[in-house]
Design a protein around this motif. Sequence first.
Motif, PDB file in Angstrom:
ATOM      1  N   LYS A  83      20.323   9.812  15.375  1.00  0.00           N
ATOM      2  CA  LYS A  83      21.085   9.036  16.359  1.00  0.00           C
ATOM      3  C   LYS A  83      21.230   9.809  17.672  1.00  0.00           C
ATOM      4  O   LYS A  83      22.313   9.927  18.216  1.00  0.00           O
ATOM      5  CB  LYS A  83      22.480   8.710  15.802  1.00  0.00           C
ATOM      6  N   SER A  84      20.144  10.340  18.188  1.00  0.00           N
ATOM      7  CA  SER A  84      20.218  11.106  19.427  1.00  0.00           C
ATOM      8  C   SER A  84      20.525  10.192  20.609  1.00  0.00           C
ATOM      9  O   SER A  84      20.272   8.987  20.574  1.00  0.00           O
ATOM     10  CB  SER A  84      18.892  11.831  19.677  1.00  0.00           C
ATOM     11  N   GLU A  85      21.059  10.780  21.670  1.00  0.00           N
ATOM     12  CA  GLU A  85      21.348  10.016  22.879  1.00  0.00           C
ATOM     13  C   GLU A  85      20.061   9.453  23.470  1.00  0.00           C
ATOM     14  O   GLU A  85      20.032   8.341  24.000  1.00  0.00           O
ATOM     15  CB  GLU A  85      22.066  10.901  23.901  1.00  0.00           C
ATOM     16  N   PHE A  86      18.995  10.247  23.383  1.00  0.00           N
ATOM     17  CA  PHE A  86      17.696   9.783  23.874  1.00  0.00           C
ATOM     18  C   PHE A  86      17.279   8.502  23.163  1.00  0.00           C
ATOM     19  O   PHE A  86      16.880   7.520  23.791  1.00  0.00           O
ATOM     20  CB  PHE A  86      16.642  10.870  23.653  1.00  0.00           C
ATOM     21  N   LYS A  88      19.144   6.331  21.482  1.00  0.00           N
ATOM     22  CA  LYS A  88      20.051   5.220  21.779  1.00  0.00           C
ATOM     23  C   LYS A  88      19.686   4.560  23.106  1.00  0.00           C
ATOM     24  O   LYS A  88      19.617   3.334  23.211  1.00  0.00           O
ATOM     25  CB  LYS A  88      21.498   5.721  21.819  1.00  0.00           C
ATOM     26  N   LYS A  89      19.450   5.388  24.122  1.00  0.00           N
ATOM     27  CA  LYS A  89      19.116   4.855  25.445  1.00  0.00           C
ATOM     28  C   LYS A  89      17.754   4.167  25.421  1.00  0.00           C
ATOM     29  O   LYS A  89      17.566   3.109  26.027  1.00  0.00           O
ATOM     30  CB  LYS A  89      19.126   5.989  26.473  1.00  0.00           C
TER      31      LYS A  89
END
Length: 243
Positions: A83-86, A88-89
């Motif tokens: 669930k990395s920010e990368f 998700k975006k």
Amino acid sequence: MEPRTTPAKSEGHLSKGQPTEKRLRSRVSTLHSLHWVVQTAGIEDAFKIAATEVSLLTGSDEFNATELFGIDTDSCERWMNCKSEFLKKYMLKVTNDLPSCPCSYPTEVAYSTTEIHDIISRKDFRWKDASGPKEKLEIYKPTARYCIRSSLTLESTTLAAQHCCYDDSMQLITRGKGAGTPNLISTEFSADLHYKVDVLPWIICKGDWSRYHQARPPNNGQQCEENPPDEDYYRQFEEAREF
């Protein structure tokens, strides 16, 4: 007298649906984790490739392949929980970028790339048939007879493509083992990266589509009739869990 040569077209003269390789590749520089995967594209060992895939999704350049494939490790669960920010975006951009699946197979796609109006985004998108032998539908989408894949455009903010599959009656498969799922990397851009990012997780999950679809849900943006029916769907679900 020298023969006349036709000047090369500038990007400004390109058609809307035909992205240049230069422009597509420039997008990779904005996707830092994806750029890291490009640098490791020569890795052939299956375990290392899978570790590369997880590194992409976690946004980490360092990942312990031994830890990923440890005896007591559920590799599919690890992939699903990335669930990395990368990610998700990127997934949000994919959702906003891609067209919704048509409710029935557009037969004209079987003959050539076809432009189809998407009623959700109110835009036109180009689609190609994805039912050929190279797609290996009998393995990855066993109940599908036909599949289609959207094409990249100059307006795309990702390298993703929509993937939709249809049954013998040419109706969209909205769930179950034959349903298409969004490709985070289009085969138009890189077949190798598509394999590593979109296909390998399915292999890591041992073909359990019920788990794979939790992370990559099939598209039914046009709210087509659920297919297959409940009885068949639940049977497929139980078979996937028992495998």
